[in-house]
Write an enzyme that holds these catalytic residues in place. Sequence first.
Site, short mmCIF file in Angstrom:
data_model
loop_
_atom_site.label_atom_id
_atom_site.label_comp_id
_atom_site.label_asym_id
_atom_site.label_seq_id
_atom_site.Cartn_x
_atom_site.Cartn_y
_atom_site.Cartn_z
N HIS A 135 19.95 30.99 -27.74
CA HIS A 135 18.56 31.46 -27.68
C HIS A 135 17.74 30.67 -26.66
O HIS A 135 18.13 29.57 -26.25
CB HIS A 135 17.89 31.33 -29.05
CG HIS A 135 18.30 32.41 -30.01
ND1 HIS A 135 19.44 32.36 -30.75
CD2 HIS A 135 17.67 33.58 -30.36
CE1 HIS A 135 19.53 33.44 -31.51
NE2 HIS A 135 18.47 34.21 -31.29
N LYS A 139 12.47 28.68 -29.38
CA LYS A 139 12.75 29.14 -30.75
C LYS A 139 12.55 28.00 -31.75
O LYS A 139 13.03 26.89 -31.54
CB LYS A 139 14.18 29.69 -30.84
CG LYS A 139 14.54 30.24 -32.19
CD LYS A 139 15.82 31.06 -32.15
CE LYS A 139 16.27 31.51 -33.53
NZ LYS A 139 15.22 32.22 -34.29
N1 LIG Z 1 14.18 39.90 -36.80
C1 LIG Z 1 14.23 39.96 -35.47
O1 LIG Z 1 14.85 40.87 -34.89
C2 LIG Z 1 13.56 38.91 -34.67
C3 LIG Z 1 12.95 37.88 -35.31
N2 LIG Z 1 12.32 36.93 -34.60
C4 LIG Z 1 11.65 35.92 -35.40
O2 LIG Z 1 10.26 36.23 -35.40
C5 LIG Z 1 9.50 35.02 -35.49
C6 LIG Z 1 8.51 34.97 -34.33
O3 LIG Z 1 9.24 34.85 -33.13
P1 LIG Z 1 8.48 34.79 -31.73
O4 LIG Z 1 7.60 35.96 -31.57
O5 LIG Z 1 9.52 34.52 -30.71
O6 LIG Z 1 7.59 33.49 -31.95
P2 LIG Z 1 6.21 33.09 -31.22
O7 LIG Z 1 6.01 31.63 -31.45
O8 LIG Z 1 6.20 33.62 -29.83
O9 LIG Z 1 5.12 33.93 -32.04
C7 LIG Z 1 4.70 33.63 -33.32
C8 LIG Z 1 3.20 33.87 -33.34
O10 LIG Z 1 2.74 33.82 -34.67
C9 LIG Z 1 1.54 33.03 -34.69
N3 LIG Z 1 1.34 32.57 -36.04
C10 LIG Z 1 1.90 31.55 -36.71
N4 LIG Z 1 1.44 31.49 -37.95
C11 LIG Z 1 0.56 32.53 -38.08
C12 LIG Z 1 -0.24 33.02 -39.13
N5 LIG Z 1 -0.25 32.41 -40.33
N6 LIG Z 1 -1.02 34.11 -38.91
C13 LIG Z 1 -1.03 34.73 -37.72
N7 LIG Z 1 -0.30 34.30 -36.67
C14 LIG Z 1 0.49 33.22 -36.86
C15 LIG Z 1 1.82 31.96 -33.67
O11 LIG Z 1 0.62 31.30 -33.30
P3 LIG Z 1 0.70 29.82 -32.63
O12 LIG Z 1 1.36 30.04 -31.30
O13 LIG Z 1 -0.71 29.38 -32.59
O14 LIG Z 1 1.58 28.99 -33.53
C16 LIG Z 1 2.42 32.80 -32.55
O15 LIG Z 1 1.43 33.44 -31.78
C17 LIG Z 1 10.52 33.89 -35.51
O16 LIG Z 1 10.82 33.54 -36.85
C18 LIG Z 1 11.74 34.52 -34.87
O17 LIG Z 1 12.94 33.90 -35.25
C19 LIG Z 1 12.27 36.94 -33.25
C20 LIG Z 1 12.89 37.92 -32.55
C21 LIG Z 1 13.59 39.01 -33.20
O1 LIG Z 2 13.61 33.65 -32.42
C1 LIG Z 2 14.22 34.58 -31.85
O2 LIG Z 2 14.11 34.81 -30.64
C2 LIG Z 2 15.11 35.45 -32.66
N1 LIG Z 2 15.12 35.27 -33.95
C3 LIG Z 2 15.90 36.00 -34.89
C4 LIG Z 2 16.92 35.09 -35.53
O3 LIG Z 2 16.65 33.91 -35.77
O4 LIG Z 2 18.02 35.57 -35.85
C5 LIG Z 2 16.50 37.24 -34.29
C6 LIG Z 2 16.97 37.09 -32.88
O5 LIG Z 2 18.08 36.26 -32.86
C7 LIG Z 2 15.87 36.52 -32.00
#
Ligand SMILES: NC(=O)C1=CN([C@@H]2O[C@H](COP(=O)(O)OP(=O)(O)OC[C@H]3O[C@@H](n4cnc5c(N)ncnc54)[C@H](OP(=O)(O)O)[C@@H]3O)[C@@H](O)[C@H]2O)C=CC1
Ligand SMILES: O=C(O)C1=N[C@H](C(=O)O)C[C@H](O)C1
Length: 251
Positions: A135, A139
């Site tokens: 990744h 992350k």
């Molecule tokens: N299931 C799937 O297919 C996927 C899952 N993911 C997961 O999704 C999650 C987010 O990933 P990603 O977008 O890359 O992360 P990012 O850090 O880019 O985005 C997370 C966002 O959430 C904000 N945030 C944190 N806490 C809160 C809250 N309580 N209320 C509102 N906003 C909040 C953060 O703010 P701040 O920056 O100020 O902390 C940030 O803007 C991770 O757990 C990742 O592993 C990611 C990709 C695919």
């Molecule tokens: O944080 C990410 O980017 C992603 N998070 C999810 C995970 O932890 O499995 C899904 C994907 O791998 C991207």
Amino acid sequence: MSKPRVAVIGAGGRMGAEAVRAVESAEDLELVAALGRGDSLDALTGAGAEIAVELTHPDSVMENVEFCVRNGIHCVVGTTGWTDERLATLRELLPGSPGTGVLIAPNFGIGAVLTMRFAQQAARFFESVEVVELHHPNKADAPSGTAARTAQLIAAAREEAGCPPQPDATSTALEGARGADVDGVPVHAVRLRGLVAHQEVLFGGEGEILTIRHDSMNRGSFMPGVLLGVRRIAQSPGLTFGLEHFLDLDG
Ligand SMILES: NC(=O)C1=CN([C@@H]2O[C@H](COP(=O)(O)OP(=O)(O)OC[C@H]3O[C@@H](n4cnc5c(N)ncnc54)[C@H](OP(=O)(O)O)[C@@H]3O)[C@@H](O)[C@H]2O)C=CC1
Ligand SMILES: O=C(O)C1=N[C@H](C(=O)O)C[C@H](O)C1
């Protein structure tokens, strides 16, 4: 007919911003709220949200999902960090809000869901198996939720088939050299600039190796899965763990 009213929590993040665009572009859905860090969850009820897409951080997700369930808002959750304890808490909470659905999808990518299914199928045929997830370095968690889930599914399939523990004669190693042990399956996490989200499942038998690899090249790859979850969750009360339950994988 009115369109389902959808909110995105974590709208300022990499996935959240993409989800906002995806929901806005979907003609059959209405985006009614986009919450960033610091925004009150009351904005969800204020906007009349029926479905929330949760894409924040493992430290935030539990509070957000609890709020949604208590307020009868269906939840489509991509955020990682789902321990057995957290799942148990959620299972206790859901009966208090009958009719409310929560989908927790370790990975919204269709190819990633298929990778998990194929790995489950292959698990009993090979002596050795290791999972490598790769990744971007921003992350928050390691190993990825997908890798942990893949390893759990493999381990369960091997146990059901009566497979013995896999061979590993390592008697000395630097700490971490053999990865994390998830139910007996070594899981290795690579963090590298330039990567998005990738996973390899390596199976080894006498004289042969099977590699199952999935690559998410961008976050758009997750959006068909997010939208599928949003469209299906209102008809799926209770907890659904894994997008595979909304896909006809055996059809
Ligand atoms: N299931 C799937 O297919 C996927 C899952 N993911 C997961 O999704 C999650 C987010 O990933 P990603 O977008 O890359 O992360 P990012 O850090 O880019 O985005 C997370 C966002 O959430 C904000 N945030 C944190 N806490 C809160 C809250 N309580 N209320 C509102 N906003 C909040 C953060 O703010 P701040 O920056 O100020 O902390 C940030 O803007 C991770 O757990 C990742 O592993 C990611 C990709 C695919
Ligand atoms: O944080 C990410 O980017 C992603 N998070 C999810 C995970 O932890 O499995 C899904 C994907 O791998 C991207």
